[in-house]
Design a protein around this motif. Sequence first.
Motif, PDB file in Angstrom:
ATOM      1  N   PHE A 250      37.767  42.976  27.700  1.00 35.83           N
ATOM      2  CA  PHE A 250      36.498  42.613  28.329  1.00 35.83           C
ATOM      3  C   PHE A 250      36.491  42.984  29.810  1.00 35.83           C
ATOM      4  CE2 PHE A 250      33.983  39.502  30.714  1.00 35.83           C
ATOM      5  CZ  PHE A 250      32.730  39.748  30.180  1.00 35.83           C
ATOM      6  N   ILE A 251      37.566  42.671  30.527  1.00 31.67           N
ATOM      7  CA  ILE A 251      37.649  42.968  31.959  1.00 31.67           C
ATOM      8  C   ILE A 251      37.630  44.479  32.185  1.00 31.67           C
ATOM      9  CG2 ILE A 251      39.045  42.755  34.050  1.00 31.67           C
ATOM     10  CD1 ILE A 251      37.666  40.140  33.163  1.00 31.67           C
ATOM     11  N   ILE A 252      38.369  45.208  31.381  1.00 34.47           N
ATOM     12  CA  ILE A 252      38.396  46.670  31.523  1.00 34.47           C
ATOM     13  C   ILE A 252      37.020  47.259  31.238  1.00 34.47           C
ATOM     14  CG2 ILE A 252      39.322  48.792  30.507  1.00 34.47           C
ATOM     15  CD1 ILE A 252      42.012  47.259  30.255  1.00 34.47           C
ATOM     16  N   THR A 253      36.309  46.690  30.278  1.00 28.22           N
ATOM     17  CA  THR A 253      34.949  47.146  29.988  1.00 28.22           C
ATOM     18  C   THR A 253      34.034  46.913  31.184  1.00 28.22           C
ATOM     19  OG1 THR A 253      35.235  46.687  27.638  1.00 28.22           O
ATOM     20  CG2 THR A 253      32.976  46.839  28.435  1.00 28.22           C
ATOM     21  N   ARG A 254      34.224  45.794  31.875  1.00 27.17           N
ATOM     22  CA  ARG A 254      33.412  45.467  33.040  1.00 27.17           C
ATOM     23  C   ARG A 254      33.806  46.297  34.264  1.00 27.17           C
ATOM     24  NH1 ARG A 254      28.883  43.414  32.576  1.00 27.17           N
ATOM     25  NH2 ARG A 254      29.067  42.390  34.570  1.00 27.17           N
ATOM     26  N   LEU A 255      35.081  46.679  34.355  1.00 26.62           N
ATOM     27  CA  LEU A 255      35.592  47.401  35.526  1.00 26.62           C
ATOM     28  C   LEU A 255      36.371  48.646  35.081  1.00 26.62           C
ATOM     29  CD1 LEU A 255      36.909  44.208  37.346  1.00 26.62           C
ATOM     30  CD2 LEU A 255      34.805  45.441  37.877  1.00 26.62           C
ATOM     31  N   PRO A 256      35.718  49.579  34.401  1.00 24.20           N
ATOM     32  CA  PRO A 256      36.439  50.710  33.802  1.00 24.20           C
ATOM     33  C   PRO A 256      37.118  51.634  34.806  1.00 24.20           C
ATOM     34  CG  PRO A 256      34.070  51.076  33.701  1.00 24.20           C
ATOM     35  CD  PRO A 256      34.277  49.666  34.193  1.00 24.20           C
TER      36      PRO A 256
ATOM     37  N   GLU B 285      45.210  46.405  34.199  1.00 24.36           N
ATOM     38  CA  GLU B 285      46.291  46.206  33.226  1.00 24.36           C
ATOM     39  C   GLU B 285      47.576  45.757  33.915  1.00 24.36           C
ATOM     40  OE1 GLU B 285      46.345  49.989  31.269  1.00 24.36           O
ATOM     41  OE2 GLU B 285      44.911  49.336  29.746  1.00 24.36           O
ATOM     42  N   GLU B 286      47.893  46.397  35.017  1.00 17.79           N
ATOM     43  CA  GLU B 286      49.118  46.050  35.751  1.00 17.79           C
ATOM     44  C   GLU B 286      49.052  44.617  36.280  1.00 17.79           C
ATOM     45  OE1 GLU B 286      51.178  47.455  39.866  1.00 17.79           O
ATOM     46  OE2 GLU B 286      50.513  49.043  38.516  1.00 17.79           O
ATOM     47  N   LEU B 287      47.964  44.279  36.939  1.00 18.72           N
ATOM     48  CA  LEU B 287      47.823  42.926  37.480  1.00 18.72           C
ATOM     49  C   LEU B 287      47.777  41.884  36.363  1.00 18.72           C
ATOM     50  CD1 LEU B 287      45.233  43.547  40.327  1.00 18.72           C
ATOM     51  CD2 LEU B 287      47.565  42.684  40.614  1.00 18.72           C
ATOM     52  N   PHE B 288      47.116  42.209  35.286  1.00 16.71           N
ATOM     53  CA  PHE B 288      47.005  41.285  34.159  1.00 16.71           C
ATOM     54  C   PHE B 288      48.385  40.967  33.584  1.00 16.71           C
ATOM     55  CE2 PHE B 288      45.896  39.882  29.882  1.00 16.71           C
ATOM     56  CZ  PHE B 288      44.773  39.104  30.117  1.00 16.71           C
ATOM     57  N   ASP B 289      49.243  41.989  33.504  1.00 13.34           N
ATOM     58  CA  ASP B 289      50.592  41.799  32.964  1.00 13.34           C
ATOM     59  C   ASP B 289      51.520  41.084  33.938  1.00 13.34           C
ATOM     60  OD1 ASP B 289      49.946  43.030  30.585  1.00 13.34           O
ATOM     61  OD2 ASP B 289      50.700  44.994  31.196  1.00 13.34           O
TER      62      ASP B 289
ATOM     63  N   SER C 101      44.604  34.364  34.953  1.00  9.77           N
ATOM     64  CA  SER C 101      43.787  33.156  34.907  1.00  9.77           C
ATOM     65  C   SER C 101      42.371  33.426  35.421  1.00  9.77           C
ATOM     66  CB  SER C 101      44.451  32.059  35.740  1.00  9.77           C
ATOM     67  OG  SER C 101      43.675  30.898  35.745  1.00  9.77           O
ATOM     68  N   LEU C 102      42.264  34.209  36.463  1.00  6.91           N
ATOM     69  CA  LEU C 102      40.961  34.590  37.006  1.00  6.91           C
ATOM     70  C   LEU C 102      40.171  35.397  35.974  1.00  6.91           C
ATOM     71  CD1 LEU C 102      39.267  34.426  39.612  1.00  6.91           C
ATOM     72  CD2 LEU C 102      40.353  36.556  40.324  1.00  6.91           C
ATOM     73  N   CYS C 103      40.846  36.296  35.275  1.00  8.80           N
ATOM     74  CA  CYS C 103      40.201  37.075  34.213  1.00  8.80           C
ATOM     75  C   CYS C 103      39.714  36.156  33.095  1.00  8.80           C
ATOM     76  CB  CYS C 103      41.173  38.104  33.642  1.00  8.80           C
ATOM     77  SG  CYS C 103      41.577  39.445  34.773  1.00  8.80           S
ATOM     78  N   GLU C 104      40.528  35.188  32.730  1.00  9.87           N
ATOM     79  CA  GLU C 104      40.143  34.241  31.687  1.00  9.87           C
ATOM     80  C   GLU C 104      38.939  33.411  32.132  1.00  9.87           C
ATOM     81  OE1 GLU C 104      43.843  32.246  31.147  1.00  9.87           O
ATOM     82  OE2 GLU C 104      44.633  33.805  29.819  1.00  9.87           O
ATOM     83  N   ASP C 105      38.922  33.001  33.380  1.00  8.47           N
ATOM     84  CA  ASP C 105      37.774  32.249  33.909  1.00  8.47           C
ATOM     85  C   ASP C 105      36.506  33.095  33.862  1.00  8.47           C
ATOM     86  OD1 ASP C 105      39.472  30.133  34.436  1.00  8.47           O
ATOM     87  OD2 ASP C 105      39.573  30.514  36.600  1.00  8.47           O
ATOM     88  N   TYR C 106      36.633  34.361  34.210  1.00 12.92           N
ATOM     89  CA  TYR C 106      35.493  35.271  34.186  1.00 12.92           C
ATOM     90  C   TYR C 106      34.975  35.422  32.757  1.00 12.92           C
ATOM     91  CZ  TYR C 106      32.689  39.423  35.154  1.00 12.92           C
ATOM     92  OH  TYR C 106      31.652  40.310  35.273  1.00 12.92           O
ATOM     93  N   PHE C 107      35.884  35.618  31.823  1.00 13.58           N
ATOM     94  CA  PHE C 107      35.532  35.747  30.413  1.00 13.58           C
ATOM     95  C   PHE C 107      34.825  34.486  29.916  1.00 13.58           C
ATOM     96  CE2 PHE C 107      36.464  35.196  25.917  1.00 13.58           C
ATOM     97  CZ  PHE C 107      36.149  36.426  25.377  1.00 13.58           C
ATOM     98  N   ASP C 108      35.389  33.335  30.225  1.00 11.72           N
ATOM     99  CA  ASP C 108      34.801  32.062  29.797  1.00 11.72           C
ATOM    100  C   ASP C 108      33.417  31.853  30.396  1.00 11.72           C
ATOM    101  OD1 ASP C 108      37.066  31.489  28.310  1.00 11.72           O
ATOM    102  OD2 ASP C 108      37.928  30.165  29.839  1.00 11.72           O
TER     103      ASP C 108
ATOM    104  N   GLU D 113      35.869  38.189  43.445  1.00 14.40           N
ATOM    105  CA  GLU D 113      37.289  37.911  43.662  1.00 14.40           C
ATOM    106  C   GLU D 113      38.164  38.871  42.861  1.00 14.40           C
ATOM    107  OE1 GLU D 113      40.441  34.207  43.543  1.00 14.40           O
ATOM    108  OE2 GLU D 113      38.292  33.786  43.418  1.00 14.40           O
ATOM    109  N   LEU D 114      37.760  39.183  41.634  1.00 13.07           N
ATOM    110  CA  LEU D 114      38.503  40.162  40.844  1.00 13.07           C
ATOM    111  C   LEU D 114      38.551  41.514  41.548  1.00 13.07           C
ATOM    112  CD1 LEU D 114      37.261  39.467  37.204  1.00 13.07           C
ATOM    113  CD2 LEU D 114      39.614  39.303  38.019  1.00 13.07           C
ATOM    114  N   ILE D 115      37.408  41.960  42.010  1.00 10.09           N
ATOM    115  CA  ILE D 115      37.326  43.255  42.688  1.00 10.09           C
ATOM    116  C   ILE D 115      38.158  43.247  43.953  1.00 10.09           C
ATOM    117  CG2 ILE D 115      35.759  44.823  43.908  1.00 10.09           C
ATOM    118  CD1 ILE D 115      33.660  44.061  41.706  1.00 10.09           C
ATOM    119  N   GLU D 116      38.115  42.156  44.668  1.00 10.69           N
ATOM    120  CA  GLU D 116      38.934  42.048  45.882  1.00 10.69           C
ATOM    121  C   GLU D 116      40.414  42.142  45.546  1.00 10.69           C
ATOM    122  OE1 GLU D 116      39.999  38.612  49.099  1.00 10.69           O
ATOM    123  OE2 GLU D 116      37.893  38.833  48.535  1.00 10.69           O
ATOM    124  N   ARG D 117      40.847  41.469  44.495  1.00  6.07           N
ATOM    125  CA  ARG D 117      42.258  41.506  44.101  1.00  6.07           C
ATOM    126  C   ARG D 117      42.656  42.911  43.649  1.00  6.07           C
ATOM    127  NH1 ARG D 117      44.702  36.758  41.974  1.00  6.07           N
ATOM    128  NH2 ARG D 117      46.485  38.124  41.762  1.00  6.07           N
ATOM    129  N   ILE D 118      41.749  43.606  43.003  1.00  2.80           N
ATOM    130  CA  ILE D 118      42.048  44.945  42.478  1.00  2.80           C
ATOM    131  C   ILE D 118      42.134  45.973  43.589  1.00  2.80           C
ATOM    132  CG2 ILE D 118      41.048  46.837  41.128  1.00  2.80           C
ATOM    133  CD1 ILE D 118      39.947  44.620  39.251  1.00  2.80           C
TER     134      ILE D 118
END
Length: 80
Positions: free
Chosen positions: A10-16, A23-27, A34-41, A73-78
């Motif tokens: 889902f996150i990759i679809t939103r930020l291709p 992927e690296e940060l997620f792993d 957790s931020l990705c999960e919050d965004y998804f929820d 916040e996701l974009i800032e972290r990326i």
Amino acid sequence: MQNRAQVLKFIITRLPNHQNCVEELFDESESFRSLCEDYFDCRTVLDETIKNSNKSSDLRKEYQVVLSEIEDELIERITI
């Protein structure tokens, strides 16, 4: 509880344009995951409130604000 692969997809679809970094940060980062999960929820709840027109438009607006803040916040972290 959502599936990790589902959240990542889902996150990759939103930020291709940031797939490798996401992927690296997620792993590697529990806080990013957790931020990705919050965004998804948040997106899931917002989609449900849109489907159920009997829900308050104020509630939708609140979720839209939260969703936007999490996305920023996701974009800032990326991009750091």
